[in-house]
Write an enzyme that holds these catalytic residues in place. Sequence first.
Site, mmCIF file in Angstrom:
data_model
loop_
_atom_site.group_PDB
_atom_site.id
_atom_site.type_symbol
_atom_site.label_atom_id
_atom_site.label_comp_id
_atom_site.label_asym_id
_atom_site.label_seq_id
_atom_site.Cartn_x
_atom_site.Cartn_y
_atom_site.Cartn_z
ATOM 1 N N GLU A 1 10.932 -1.361 -0.140
ATOM 2 C CA GLU A 1 10.493 -2.535 0.599
ATOM 3 C C GLU A 1 11.427 -2.925 1.726
ATOM 4 O O GLU A 1 10.977 -3.458 2.731
ATOM 5 C CB GLU A 1 10.165 -3.718 -0.310
ATOM 6 C CG GLU A 1 11.298 -4.332 -1.052
ATOM 7 C CD GLU A 1 10.862 -5.509 -1.942
ATOM 8 O OE1 GLU A 1 9.793 -6.093 -1.732
ATOM 9 O OE2 GLU A 1 11.622 -5.841 -2.866
ATOM 10 N N ARG B 1 7.460 -16.744 3.873
ATOM 11 C CA ARG B 1 6.095 -16.640 3.331
ATOM 12 C C ARG B 1 5.182 -15.751 4.181
ATOM 13 O O ARG B 1 4.085 -15.403 3.772
ATOM 14 C CB ARG B 1 5.468 -18.027 3.220
ATOM 15 C CG ARG B 1 6.234 -18.964 2.316
ATOM 16 C CD ARG B 1 5.553 -20.295 2.243
ATOM 17 N NE ARG B 1 4.285 -20.226 1.559
ATOM 18 C CZ ARG B 1 4.113 -20.340 0.254
ATOM 19 N NH1 ARG B 1 5.148 -20.548 -0.517
ATOM 20 N NH2 ARG B 1 2.912 -20.265 -0.279
ATOM 21 N N GLU C 1 12.808 -0.596 -10.484
ATOM 22 C CA GLU C 1 13.186 -1.717 -9.617
ATOM 23 C C GLU C 1 13.997 -1.222 -8.416
ATOM 24 O O GLU C 1 13.811 -1.684 -7.290
ATOM 25 C CB GLU C 1 13.958 -2.756 -10.440
ATOM 26 C CG GLU C 1 14.580 -3.900 -9.656
ATOM 27 C CD GLU C 1 13.582 -4.745 -8.877
ATOM 28 O OE1 GLU C 1 12.361 -4.585 -9.050
ATOM 29 O OE2 GLU C 1 14.036 -5.554 -8.045
ATOM 30 N N HIS D 1 7.967 17.046 -16.015
ATOM 31 C CA HIS D 1 6.515 17.212 -16.151
ATOM 32 C C HIS D 1 5.784 17.120 -14.815
ATOM 33 O O HIS D 1 4.575 16.934 -14.795
ATOM 34 C CB HIS D 1 5.966 16.174 -17.138
ATOM 35 C CG HIS D 1 6.520 16.338 -18.518
ATOM 36 N ND1 HIS D 1 6.160 17.375 -19.352
ATOM 37 C CD2 HIS D 1 7.456 15.619 -19.205
ATOM 38 C CE1 HIS D 1 6.823 17.269 -20.497
ATOM 39 N NE2 HIS D 1 7.620 16.222 -20.429
ATOM 40 N N ASN E 1 -3.655 -21.738 4.382
ATOM 41 C CA ASN E 1 -3.053 -20.646 3.605
ATOM 42 C C ASN E 1 -4.014 -20.338 2.467
ATOM 43 O O ASN E 1 -4.407 -21.248 1.733
ATOM 44 C CB ASN E 1 -1.694 -21.102 3.056
ATOM 45 C CG ASN E 1 -1.142 -20.138 2.020
ATOM 46 O OD1 ASN E 1 -1.400 -18.938 2.087
ATOM 47 N ND2 ASN E 1 -0.403 -20.657 1.070
ATOM 48 N N GLY E 2 -4.388 -19.072 2.320
ATOM 49 C CA GLY E 2 -5.331 -18.689 1.266
ATOM 50 C C GLY E 2 -6.393 -17.775 1.839
ATOM 51 O O GLY E 2 -6.200 -17.191 2.912
ATOM 52 N N LYS F 1 13.017 -1.782 -4.539
ATOM 53 C CA LYS F 1 13.924 -2.453 -3.598
ATOM 54 C C LYS F 1 14.147 -1.579 -2.366
ATOM 55 O O LYS F 1 14.077 -2.043 -1.240
ATOM 56 C CB LYS F 1 15.235 -2.716 -4.329
ATOM 57 C CG LYS F 1 15.929 -3.997 -4.039
ATOM 58 C CD LYS F 1 15.486 -5.191 -4.810
ATOM 59 C CE LYS F 1 14.035 -5.548 -4.686
ATOM 60 N NZ LYS F 1 13.605 -6.611 -5.540
ATOM 61 N N LYS G 1 6.853 -13.317 0.805
ATOM 62 C CA LYS G 1 7.575 -13.627 -0.429
ATOM 63 C C LYS G 1 6.620 -14.034 -1.554
ATOM 64 O O LYS G 1 6.783 -13.619 -2.688
ATOM 65 C CB LYS G 1 8.559 -14.756 -0.131
ATOM 66 C CG LYS G 1 9.368 -15.218 -1.322
ATOM 67 C CD LYS G 1 10.629 -14.417 -1.431
ATOM 68 C CE LYS G 1 11.446 -14.763 -2.650
ATOM 69 N NZ LYS G 1 12.194 -13.591 -3.122
ATOM 70 N N CYS H 1 1.640 -16.996 4.031
ATOM 71 C CA CYS H 1 1.522 -18.006 5.068
ATOM 72 C C CYS H 1 2.258 -19.282 4.666
ATOM 73 O O CYS H 1 2.246 -19.691 3.511
ATOM 74 C CB CYS H 1 0.085 -18.382 5.379
ATOM 75 S SG CYS H 1 -0.932 -17.014 5.851
ATOM 76 N N TRP I 1 0.840 -14.542 7.383
ATOM 77 C CA TRP I 1 0.811 -13.204 6.793
ATOM 78 C C TRP I 1 -0.666 -12.818 6.789
ATOM 79 O O TRP I 1 -1.463 -13.398 6.058
ATOM 80 C CB TRP I 1 1.377 -13.239 5.378
ATOM 81 C CG TRP I 1 1.481 -11.893 4.745
ATOM 82 C CD1 TRP I 1 2.494 -11.001 4.873
ATOM 83 C CD2 TRP I 1 0.529 -11.277 3.852
ATOM 84 N NE1 TRP I 1 2.225 -9.871 4.130
ATOM 85 C CE2 TRP I 1 1.028 -10.019 3.490
ATOM 86 C CE3 TRP I 1 -0.706 -11.686 3.331
ATOM 87 C CZ2 TRP I 1 0.350 -9.148 2.642
ATOM 88 C CZ3 TRP I 1 -1.382 -10.825 2.485
ATOM 89 C CH2 TRP I 1 -0.849 -9.571 2.142
HETATM 90 O O1 M6R Z 1 6.732 -14.568 -7.329
HETATM 91 P P1 M6R Z 1 6.497 -13.365 -8.199
HETATM 92 O O2 M6R Z 1 7.665 -13.014 -9.035
HETATM 93 O O3 M6R Z 1 5.273 -13.503 -9.036
HETATM 94 O O4 M6R Z 1 6.261 -12.189 -7.184
HETATM 95 C C1 M6R Z 1 5.920 -10.907 -7.632
HETATM 96 C C2 M6R Z 1 6.098 -9.876 -6.544
HETATM 97 O O5 M6R Z 1 5.294 -10.172 -5.449
HETATM 98 C C3 M6R Z 1 7.555 -9.778 -6.090
HETATM 99 O O6 M6R Z 1 8.405 -9.496 -7.160
HETATM 100 C C4 M6R Z 1 7.703 -8.677 -5.025
HETATM 101 O O7 M6R Z 1 7.485 -7.424 -5.598
HETATM 102 C C5 M6R Z 1 9.084 -8.759 -4.375
HETATM 103 N N1 M6R Z 1 8.974 -8.519 -2.972
HETATM 104 C C6 M6R Z 1 10.049 -7.784 -4.937
HETATM 105 O O8 M6R Z 1 11.275 -7.760 -4.285
#
Ligand code: M6R
Length: 608
Positions: free
Chosen positions: A488, A27, A481, A504, A100-101, A485, A603, A2, A74
């Site tokens: 998401e 956000r 990673e 395995h 927010n929270g 990527k 984010k 948010c 969010w």
């Molecule tokens: O701000 P942070 O690095 O702590 O965030 C961690 C994850 O939420 C963040 O890396 C998330 O997985 C991203 N969307 C990855 O692209």
Amino acid sequence: MCGIIGYVGFRPVNETLFRGLRRLEYRGYDSAGIAVHDGERISLLKRRGNLDSLEPHLEALPREASMGIAHTRWATHGHPTTENAHPHLDCRGEIAVVHNGIIENFQELREELTARGHRFLSQTDSEVVAHLVEEEYQGDLLEAVRRALRRLEGAYALVVMSSREPGVLVGARKDSPLVLGLGEGENLLASATPALLDCTHRALALENGEMAKVTRDTWRLLDLAGRPVERRPFEIPYDVAAVEKGGYADFMLKEIYEQPQAWKNTLRGRLDRSGRLRIEELEGHGIDLSSIRRIIFVSCGTSYHASLLGRYIFEAWMDIPVEVDIASEFYYREPRLDPSCLVVAVSQSGETLDTMGAVRWAARCGAPSLSVVNVVGSMMARESDGVLYTHAGLEIGVAATKTFIAQMAAVYLLGLYLGQERGLLEEGFVREVFSYLESLTGSIEEVLEDTEAVETCAEKYCRCEDFLFLGRNINYPMAMEAALKLKEISYIHAEGYPAGEMKHGPIALLHPGFPVVALIPSDPIYDKVRNNIEEVRARQAPVIAMATRGNHEVGGFSDEAIFVPEVRPQFNPVVLAPALQLLAYHIAKMRGCNVDQPRNLAKTVTVE
Ligand code: M6R
């Protein structure tokens, strides 16, 4: 999670709030709303969906407003609907709140307030705040918010206004970020500094348990007991251009191409005149590095993958046990820590609540914490004992790209620094490796210049519904990673697996429609990975091999080859990462996905 903003000043309020929301949209973007005060009453506009759904209706708000609050959501409690969008109002429509929270005791408060005659219109936890402030209001909004806060459990950043106090905004925070933007004849409160940039570059961050009362010409900070708080403002270190796309189709692509700069900036100025590594922000941190016997990385998502890389590097360079934990799994098991354990928290935002939990757990155990953070002055940077900044610049795309490469730079740097400070690495070695790190900027650029093979693969396989990424040793975190990527931003099911582990179990999944991306750069375990690729081929799954340029045999055992520049084996992740990001990016674009705002994501994750 948010984005919230409040504005009071001389500019057209509706447009100013909306522009601010645009800068916070990373956000959260499932619904949005604005409430403005026209001197007499509060008018409200809310819509389900992202800001594009709100924009056509802005005209419905009064133009003569001089202050207002706004929110991009969010969802945590309650579906992403118009009713659940913020701002929320009290029963009389006199108090408006953006939050927010998560208010953890909202059920109990809601029942209590309902019994006293309050009518709730949403399913959110946040709405209780408006009703609580209404209960406490006796002509002084600041005091009413302060009293209401005493009842709240959980995390919040709040901005509140009352129809009875035109020109006054009240903000408060606990565990969710809130900054105060200081302009000339205007002031703002917002979740993050990008939202302030159209009005001012001067800001200050509220700490936990602090409140702010803001008018167009005045501001004051105080704690929850009502005592004044002194704080020096800082200059926001980037401008509006940094939050624009600059000619790129998406923020994500722009940020992928900003990686050479992010890499360079994170390494910049780290050697002193005598050739010793120096991390200025770590000076005077008070952590006794010589007494550290164990290092534990904690982090989430992409930052977790940078942490995994850290383990390989630290273990190669130092005789110290290194563990890596997913932050959300860390503190609830109450791991045993003591002052000889160094907790390294890696986080782009510096606000991720799960990772914050680990930092706080370390503090409770008396273990020192060091954070690797991109956002200067963020909560984690402030609360941990030492900080190493990644200097990637502002990242808006939800998928972490340039901040990941900057985290990798920071991890190599930190490894060298710890080795140097503990007397485990020769000065000559540190200097030589550091200058090699600097030279890798050119290799990253090379990856970004040569994208033809990546795009060809993306085109050929973008309709597949499953992908497996295989890597071994230091390249295994890159496989993870890459899978994250792809998942998401394209919504394709993908897994990152250790190449040797595939036999395995996961090998059972393979079939001719299940592409396998094998990371096989030149390194000492090349032959082992090659054997693993043969296992894939024997199951007729297509193989996309990511190999070192100059490898002439790769075509013989793969269906497609993507080449990356030759670098020393320990640094292969640095050239693999951008190539893998581009692969995910092009696949997602070919599937018509919004890469900057993937569904269900935000984010900065400030909830547990
Ligand atoms: O701000 P942070 O690095 O702590 O965030 C961690 C994850 O939420 C963040 O890396 C998330 O997985 C991203 N969307 C990855 O692209």
